[in-house]
Design an enzyme around this catalytic site. Structure first.
Site, mmCIF file in Angstrom:
data_model
loop_
_atom_site.group_PDB
_atom_site.id
_atom_site.type_symbol
_atom_site.label_atom_id
_atom_site.label_comp_id
_atom_site.label_asym_id
_atom_site.label_seq_id
_atom_site.Cartn_x
_atom_site.Cartn_y
_atom_site.Cartn_z
ATOM 1 N N ALA A 125 1.013 -1.281 -0.233
ATOM 2 C CA ALA A 125 0.748 -0.113 -0.325
ATOM 3 C C ALA A 125 1.028 1.123 0.252
ATOM 4 O O ALA A 125 1.971 0.852 0.030
ATOM 5 C CB ALA A 125 -1.285 -0.125 0.823
ATOM 6 N N TYR A 126 0.000 2.064 -0.415
ATOM 7 C CA TYR A 126 1.425 3.190 -0.927
ATOM 8 C C TYR A 126 1.019 4.247 0.907
ATOM 9 O O TYR A 126 -0.293 4.262 1.613
ATOM 10 C CB TYR A 126 0.189 4.635 -1.959
ATOM 11 C CG TYR A 126 1.484 3.521 -2.795
ATOM 12 C CD1 TYR A 126 2.960 4.573 -3.205
ATOM 13 C CD2 TYR A 126 0.973 2.875 -3.402
ATOM 14 C CE1 TYR A 126 3.726 3.416 -4.025
ATOM 15 C CE2 TYR A 126 1.164 1.753 -4.689
ATOM 16 C CZ TYR A 126 2.877 2.839 -4.827
ATOM 17 O OH TYR A 126 3.485 1.928 -5.830
#
Lengths: 156, 156
Positions: free
Chosen positions: A29-30
């Protein structure tokens, strides 16, 4: 700091499966996606990494990859922006190079992307028969866009 | 992962200087500041760190601090959002605790902030005579706001 040169393609059919020698389950995920950089947390097999890349959709980007404790990476997922991307990465050696074929799951089910990392922007490489359209530099197929915007409408 | 509880104050006068036992020159910048987290790169003396904090202006935040190579940290400064913050951090022991008095330079010249890290939100601590108004939780005095917005108008 590394400079990463990679080319990215859609995949036509299942022909690549016979070349696969290994695979790895990835969750990522960012933490952020800005005009100047992206910060990604990735759990890959039993390892975990924080990766900072300079912004830009071109072939060459600055990349910093830092190993972090797995439990920290799991906790960081809660601080994410966008969705968690889940994919199985298949490794298919190709001479001195190798294809990585990512088969996405969850919200991105149906998407398959092949990437090859090159020693130079002008490096030659063989194109296997199962390779589809090139999407290098197409922002819709960037992982940060997939995390934020989901599946491209032409991706199925 | 650590949970950080700290209180932050403005500073009145120079009375703190007699308690200082050490100092450290710090350069830092933010790679990103989002609704859910901040990602900071800091060069502190000869060491360098990447620090991820959960968002929020309260006393308690999740914090992940990762040592990184100094040269990587220097290169990451170029990927920043906002300005580079430069400050000299003075250490003033206070029993089992310690004050960190940050004297800012460059664009933030004139700003002095004292911080104390506490073992619990309800922990008692002595307030030295040189302590000014408390600014804990005041978003204008957060480092990410200082990097983005500069000196608060009431900060001088």
């Amino acid at each position: 700091m590394a400079t990463e040169i990679e080319r990215k393609f859609l995949v036509a059919g299942d022909g690549w499966r016979s070349s696969v020698t290994d695979h790895l389950d990835i969750r990522q995920a960012y933490l952020s996606v800005t005009d100047t950089n992206t910060v990604r947390v990735r759990l890959s097999g039993r390892a975990a990494f924080l990766t900072i890349k300079s912004a830009g959709a071109g072939l060459t980007r600055q990349e910093f990859e830092i190993a972090i404790p797995f439990v920290d990476a799991e906790a960081m997922l809660a601080l994410r922006t966008g969705r968690i991307i889940e994919k199985r990465r298949h490794i298919a050696p190709a001479g001195l190079l190798r294809w990585e074929i990512d088969v996405f799951a969850g919200d991105l089910d149906g998407l398959v992307i092949a990437e090859i990392e090159l020693p130079a922007e002008t490096a030659e490489f063989e194109r296997p028969h199962w390779l589809g359209a090139e999407v290098t530099g197409d922002p819709r197929y960037g992982n940060s866009s997939l995390a934020t915007n989901g599946l491209p409408s032409t991706g199925r």
